[in-house]
Design a protein around this motif. Structure first.
Motif, short mmCIF file in Angstrom:
data_model
loop_
_atom_site.label_atom_id
_atom_site.label_comp_id
_atom_site.label_asym_id
_atom_site.label_seq_id
_atom_site.Cartn_x
_atom_site.Cartn_y
_atom_site.Cartn_z
N GLY A 36 0.28 1.46 4.54
CA GLY A 36 1.57 0.88 4.21
C GLY A 36 2.57 0.91 5.34
N THR A 37 2.35 1.79 6.32
CA THR A 37 3.26 1.85 7.48
C THR A 37 2.49 1.46 8.74
OG1 THR A 37 2.85 4.23 7.69
CG2 THR A 37 4.83 3.55 6.49
N LEU A 61 0.85 -1.19 0.00
CA LEU A 61 0.00 0.00 0.00
C LEU A 61 0.88 1.24 0.00
CD1 LEU A 61 -2.71 -0.86 2.69
CD2 LEU A 61 -2.87 -1.09 0.20
N GLU A 62 0.33 2.32 -0.54
CA GLU A 62 1.00 3.61 -0.51
C GLU A 62 0.13 4.58 0.28
OE1 GLU A 62 2.61 5.06 -4.20
OE2 GLU A 62 2.43 3.06 -5.05
N ALA A 63 0.75 5.59 0.87
CA ALA A 63 0.01 6.61 1.61
C ALA A 63 -0.63 7.57 0.61
CB ALA A 63 0.93 7.33 2.58
N MET A 64 -1.76 7.13 0.04
CA MET A 64 -2.50 7.91 -0.95
C MET A 64 -3.99 7.83 -0.61
SD MET A 64 -0.56 6.47 -4.36
CE MET A 64 -1.76 7.17 -5.44
N TYR A 88 -7.87 -8.38 5.33
CA TYR A 88 -7.90 -7.69 6.62
C TYR A 88 -7.00 -6.47 6.53
CZ TYR A 88 -9.95 -11.79 8.87
OH TYR A 88 -10.77 -12.82 9.22
N LEU A 89 -7.45 -5.37 7.08
CA LEU A 89 -6.63 -4.16 7.24
C LEU A 89 -6.35 -4.04 8.73
CD1 LEU A 89 -5.53 -1.87 5.44
CD2 LEU A 89 -7.51 -0.54 6.11
N LEU A 90 -5.08 -4.06 9.11
CA LEU A 90 -4.71 -4.08 10.53
C LEU A 90 -3.91 -2.84 10.91
CD1 LEU A 90 -3.61 -7.80 10.90
CD2 LEU A 90 -5.83 -6.78 11.44
N ASP A 91 -4.15 -2.36 12.11
CA ASP A 91 -3.42 -1.25 12.70
C ASP A 91 -2.21 -1.84 13.42
OD1 ASP A 91 -2.45 0.89 14.16
OD2 ASP A 91 -4.37 1.41 15.07
N GLU A 92 -1.04 -1.67 12.85
CA GLU A 92 0.18 -2.28 13.38
C GLU A 92 0.66 -1.64 14.68
OE1 GLU A 92 1.84 -4.99 12.00
OE2 GLU A 92 0.13 -5.15 10.66
N ARG A 93 0.11 -0.48 15.04
CA ARG A 93 0.57 0.23 16.23
C ARG A 93 -0.34 0.05 17.44
NH1 ARG A 93 2.33 5.93 13.52
NH2 ARG A 93 3.88 5.06 12.11
N SER A 94 -1.41 -0.70 17.28
CA SER A 94 -2.37 -0.85 18.38
C SER A 94 -2.56 -2.31 18.75
CB SER A 94 -3.73 -0.26 17.97
OG SER A 94 -3.62 1.11 17.72
#
Length: 117
Positions: free
Chosen positions: A90-91, A6-9, A70-76
């Motif tokens: 993407g990040t 993914l890109e931050a777009m 699935y779209l996951l929040d890697e920081r939570s």
């Protein structure tokens, strides 16, 4: 499990092969929510599916698509997932495809956890 690039777009569309399925994925932000369109093998699988972190995006079982996104929040932590925002795609927020076998394993683990308490 396969991480999809993914890109931050705000809006993005890409082609990817998932298993043996040729897919087109469009991911876009409207207001405070993120949405996904998915075509597989020329068939429309979903349009405007809302992306809630940690929840399967493809809500309707179909023979035209094998697996789950699935779209996951890697920081939570799992119970504290935050809704995705395009700036962190993407990040912080990552998109994953799980094979049908992996989906079965997750479903079985969730059922076992629910039954045990």
């Amino acid at each position: 499990m396969l991480e999809l690039p993914l890109e931050a777009m705000v809006n993005q569309e890409f082609l990817v092969t998932l298993g043996e399925q040729d897919c087109t994925i469009a991911l876009y932000q409207r207001g405070a929510s993120m949405y996904l369109d998915l075509n597989a093998g020329g068939a429309i699988i979903c349009r405007g599916a809302i992306c809630q972190p940690g929840m399967g995006i493809v809500q309707r079982a179909t023979m035209a698509f094998a697996g789950q996104l699935y779209l996951l929040d890697e920081r939570s932590q799992p119970m504290e997932q935050q809704p995705p925002q395009w700036q962190g795609l993407g990040t912080r927020w990552k998109l994953y495809w799980l094979s049908p076998e992996e989906v079965k394993e997750i479903n079985a683990a969730n059922l076992k956890a629910a039954l045990n308490g």
